[in-house]
Design an enzyme around this catalytic site. Structure first.
Site, mmCIF file in Angstrom:
data_model
loop_
_atom_site.group_PDB
_atom_site.id
_atom_site.type_symbol
_atom_site.label_atom_id
_atom_site.label_comp_id
_atom_site.label_asym_id
_atom_site.label_seq_id
_atom_site.Cartn_x
_atom_site.Cartn_y
_atom_site.Cartn_z
ATOM 1 C CG LEU A 1 25.727 125.749 -94.116
ATOM 2 C CD1 LEU A 1 26.136 126.215 -92.740
ATOM 3 C CD2 LEU A 1 25.347 126.954 -94.957
ATOM 4 C CG HIS A 2 29.742 121.963 -99.631
ATOM 5 N ND1 HIS A 2 29.179 121.032 -100.447
ATOM 6 C CD2 HIS A 2 30.334 121.292 -98.627
ATOM 7 C CE1 HIS A 2 29.430 119.834 -99.942
ATOM 8 N NE2 HIS A 2 30.130 119.969 -98.848
#
Lengths: 94, 541
Positions: A14-15
């Site tokens: 979940l960058h």
């Protein structure tokens, strides 16, 4: 309150980009939207980009979105769509 | 007379008024004299202004350099609009601090939060937080940092970042001198692209230059002169005349064919790694592209670039070169050039590890995305595909199978592509040079990558300062391998090119041509010098 879970399969986790999409979408709703990571046992407000980023959710981890408030149904639907469209992972609805 | 020396980063000489570009030296008052409500209002107004600027930068970036750099600004826009940015600033405002102090303190807290994750990718994002906080602070204080003066000047700075230079009006810059930076830092590359003299890495000495004073910058020998007397003035006039004459004589070669004095046609091509380089290649009269490094698409992105995004870039470059050959090298990524979003693990010896074609053949989804994008772009020009780090025949065969598979998939999707695409290999592993007779029967062309070939032939790490004196492509052992490769190419009727530093050095042009090399690919800024040389050579003597 309604919720769903995601097994994150996006190789980048979940960058920034997915985190940004989530925060941006969450801010449109009145209901409380929280994001929980099971492994770190942490829950953050999904409207807050930096909080989501700092979870550093990695590929292979399991997360959950909780929706609580008047427009929770539409938020729930949009979030499922976001997870699918951006190939974040496998969505598990209860 | 005072002379400062640094790294000669871009050739040429210029004289003009120094303009000191201030970056971080903004005085900030801590205690506020205003009410908390007014400070909060100031902060919100400044955020709006900063967000507008970022949004403009994003649009400019798409137009100027394509979508990869634009993604930086897209992420910054999201950050500045995020409620946690506001919260962390508000926390300080509520303690009676000025908005500017609060922005600085609040973003430091956010930077710390990202830094503490220990995640490489998130740690790098702290630079974006600093970029946005700097922008908001400047908006608060009315400091218009990005604007350069509208008179001709020599720009003096610590270093310049892409987010700063993209918004600059570069037409009035006569030269650039920086205290930090190296030959290949952003500033140096920008100066070479603009064709203006630059000296980088001058260190603290640069601080003796006073704003507005007349200085001379010499990007050929890497000096900056701050107090100019008559002798210096005369010397400047002489060097300037000399440089201009040399430049004019080269300028005339721009549209001249690359033919030796006895009529052998040679291709003098450019090595490019961005759309800016492609533009510079055309402006310097390149006969084509001999090496298109595609890593930038991956390095400047926050995620694997999609087929569509890659297709757009390849199509643009092919169209820019209007039918001249563009050799695209598939991506060379590995532990030495790692991506924040791709975990390749740490390796003891990344230069000889899992990189380039070895990564591609292990990761067919990634590889096919690039190949599909390339094939689709192929009908917009003359495309050639080159595979890096090939060491055995099996790899070349696997790559060709992969291309055929992609072609079938595109047929199924009803998408068009050209059927005449040349497929070649980069000869940079000594094994490929030794076996070049066999490779020549299955490849359409060779391109010798002299940088890696020298480090592998000499067994000397080119990043290791103690041994990199051995990494010299002019070593007889390396030259013999190039000679062998060229001989086998000629015997099998295929093209042999050289990319890498040796190709751009006029001292070796004749030697390479005599070996049978017929294509030389180099930095766009060496093309005219090499063309001058080629036109003087007679191969029949």
């Amino acid at each position: 309150m309604i919720s769903f879970e995601v097994n994150v399969t996006d190789p980048e986790g979940l960058h920034a980009r997915p985190a940004g999409i989530i925060a941006k979408a969450a801010s449109k709703y009145k209901c409380c939207i929280s994001l929980k990571v099971y492994e770190q046992e942490k829950t953050v407000d999904a409207k807050r980009l930096f909080k989501i980023m700092s979870l550093a959710v990695k590929c292979g981890q399991k997360i959950a979105f909780d929706f609580d408030g008047e427009d929770e149904m539409s938020a729930y639907d949009e979030f499922i769509k976001i997870c699918k469209d951006n190939a974040l992972g496998d969505v598990i609805c209860q | 007379m005072s002379v400062i020396s640094g790294i000669a980063a871009s050739k040429g000489i210029a004289k003009g008024a120094a303009y000191i570009y201030h970056q971080n030296e903004i005085d900030i008052t801590e205690a506020s004299k205003l009410s908390q409500e007014s400070e909060l209002e100031r902060f919100k107004d400044a955020c709006d202004k900063a967000a507008e600027e970022i949004s403009r930068l994003r649009i400019d970036a798409i137009e100027a350099v394509g979508s990869s750099e634009a993604q930086i600004f897209e992420a910054q826009e999201m950050m500045i609009r995020s409620p946690d940015f506001e919260d962390s600033v508000q926390e300080w405002i509520s303690r009676g601090k000025t908005a500017e102090y609060s922005v600085r303190a609040g973003s430091e807290a956010l930077e710390k939060m990202l830094y503490e994750t220990g995640d490489d990718y998130l740690m790098e994002r702290t630079a974006d937080v600093r970029d946005i906080s700097g922008r908001v602070i400047r908006a608060l204080l009315g400091v218009r940092n990005e604007d350069l003066p509208d008179f001709p000047h020599i720009l003096i700075a610590e270093d310049l970042l892409p987010s700063q230079t993209i918004a600059m009006d570069k037409t009035k810059i006569l030269g650039i001198a920086t205290s930090r930076g190296a030959y290949n830092s952003h500033t140096a590359i920008l100066a070479r692209t603009l064709g203006i003299p630059a000296v980088v890495g001058c260190g603290d000495m640069i601080k003796v230059i006073r704003d507005g004073s007349e200085i001379i910058i010499n990007g050929t020998d890497g000096t900056v002169q701050s107090e100019i007397d008559e002798t210096a003035e005369r010397e400047f006039e002489r060097l300037k005349r000399e440089f201009d004459e040399h430049k004019n004589s080269l300028e005339k070669l721009k549209d001249m064919p690359s033919v030796t004095a006895d009529g052998s046609e040679i291709e003098i091509c450019a090595n490019i790694g961005s759309l800016e380089d492609a533009q510079a290649a055309l402006e310097n009269g390149a006969d084509g592209v001999g090496l298109f490094r595609t890593e930038f698409l991956y390095m400047e992105s926050t995620d694997f670039p999609s087929e569509e995004a890659q297709f757009e870039v390849y199509k643009t470059v092919l169209e820019m070169f209007k039918g001249k050959r563009v050799i695209v090298r598939t991506f060379d990524i590995g532990a030495d050039k790692s991506l924040p979003y791709m975990d390749l693990g740490n390796e003891e010896n990344p230069a000889m590890g899992c990189r380039a074609i070895r990564v591609c053949l292990n990761n067919s989804v990634l590889f096919k995305t690039q190949l599909n994008a390339l094939l689709r772009a192929s009908k917009y020009g003359r495309l050639a595909i080159m595979f890096p780090m090939i060491s055995e025949l099996k790899e070349l065969r696997a790559c060709k199978d992969m291309i055929r598979e992609c072609m079938r998939e595109l047929d199924d999707r009803g998408l068009e592509y050209s059927r005449d695409i040349e497929i070649g290999i980069m000869v940079e592993v000594p094994a490929a040079a030794v076996m070049s007779d066999e490779f020549a029967r299955e490849a359409d062309f060779f391109s010798v990558g002299t940088n890696d070939l020298s480090q592998f032939t000499m067994a000397a790490d080119r990043t290791n300062e103690k041994v990199n004196y051995l990494c010299d492509a002019s070593q007889e052992a390396v030259l013999r391998l190039i000679g062998l490769t060229a001989k086998n190419a000629v015997a099998n009727g295929i093209l042999c090119g050289v990319c890498g530093e040796l190709a751009g050095d006029p001292e070796y042009t004749e030697k390479l041509l005599r070996m049978g090399v017929r294509e030389l690919s180099m930095s766009p800024f060496s093309i005219l010098e090499v063309r001058k040389k080629v036109r003087e050579i007679r191969l029949d003597q």
